[in-house]
Write a protein that holds these residues in place. Structure first.
Motif, PDB file in Angstrom:
ATOM      1  N   ARG A 190       0.841  -1.205   0.000  1.00  9.44           N
ATOM      2  CA  ARG A 190       0.000   0.000   0.000  1.00  9.44           C
ATOM      3  C   ARG A 190       0.874   1.253   0.000  1.00  9.44           C
ATOM      4  NH1 ARG A 190      -4.442  -2.638   3.795  1.00  9.44           N
ATOM      5  NH2 ARG A 190      -5.869  -3.325   2.155  1.00  9.44           N
ATOM      6  N   VAL A 191       2.014   1.183   0.688  1.00 10.20           N
ATOM      7  CA  VAL A 191       2.979   2.287   0.636  1.00 10.20           C
ATOM      8  C   VAL A 191       3.436   2.480  -0.809  1.00 10.20           C
ATOM      9  CG1 VAL A 191       5.287   3.056   1.364  1.00 10.20           C
ATOM     10  CG2 VAL A 191       3.737   1.978   3.025  1.00 10.20           C
ATOM     11  N   GLY A 194       0.901   4.088  -3.058  1.00 10.14           N
ATOM     12  CA  GLY A 194       0.847   5.542  -2.857  1.00 10.14           C
ATOM     13  C   GLY A 194       1.852   6.304  -3.711  1.00 10.14           C
TER      14      GLY A 194
END
Length: 197
Positions: A190-191, A194
């Motif tokens: 998820r990082v 982003g």
């Protein structure tokens, strides 16, 4: 965009005949990277496994299925990712009829580095994620420690790079810890998500 595709095809064809180290001899074939030639994200694993060696494609075995699940949960479509490995041939030892994974050595990583560098130059991803310690060391050197930087956005040679674990580590871990380990991989991805331009 056209030249990028041609560059990758030329690299793939050259790598198919690679004899830079002894791993080419017992392996079925070179397993080169796959994905869109202008992917925003490049995932770099360690080496192909048994299933990948036979199929000639990266991340198609059990670890690939774990990666697919993690990518989906993190909101990343595998079709938008360029997947590759630091080492392009399967290093293994035979036990009966089975071929068991053996960690590639520094000489194998060095022998394959021109292919990985070529893939990075051709694809020019906005973000890179390393899957496991071998991939992290292949790009960032022998002092790299996954425990120190996992899930963090690092600046590496003009790329934003996020180290995380290899999906096979989840499969090798205790069954009762797999859900938690998968959730941690998803959090790291998820990082990465982003960083999508």
């Amino acid at each position: 965009m056209e030249t990028t595709a041609i560059d990758l095809d030329a690299l793939r064809n050259e790598a198919a005949h690679c004899t830079n180290c002894e791993l080419y001899e017992p392996a079925t074939q070179t397993v080169f990277g796959e994905g869109p030639p202008a992917a925003w994200l490049m995932l770099v694993g360690e080496q192909p496994g048994d299933k990948e060696d036979i199929a000639g494609e990266p991340f198609v075995g059990p670890a690939g299925r774990v990666l697919d699940t993690a990518l989906e949960r993190a909101g990343i479509d595998r079709a938008e990712v360029y997947l590759t490995n630091a080492v392009k041939h399967f290093r293994f030892e035979r036990r009966g009829n089975r071929r068991l994974h053996k960690t590639p050595g520094v000489t194998h990583i060095r022998a394959c580095r021109p292919w990985l560098d070529g893939e990075l130059r051709a694809v020019r991803p906005a973000a890179v994620a390393t899957l496991g310690a071998v991939a992290g060391k292949a790009l960032m050197g022998p002092s790299f420690r996954i425990t120190d930087t996992r899930g963090q956005v690092l600046d590496w040679e003009g790329h934003r790079l996020v180290p995380t674990v290899h999906p096979s580590a989840i499969l090798r871990g205790p069954a009762e810890a797999r859900d938690e380990a998968l959730a941690a991989l998803v959090a790291d991805l998820r990082v990465v998500a982003g960083l999508r331009p």
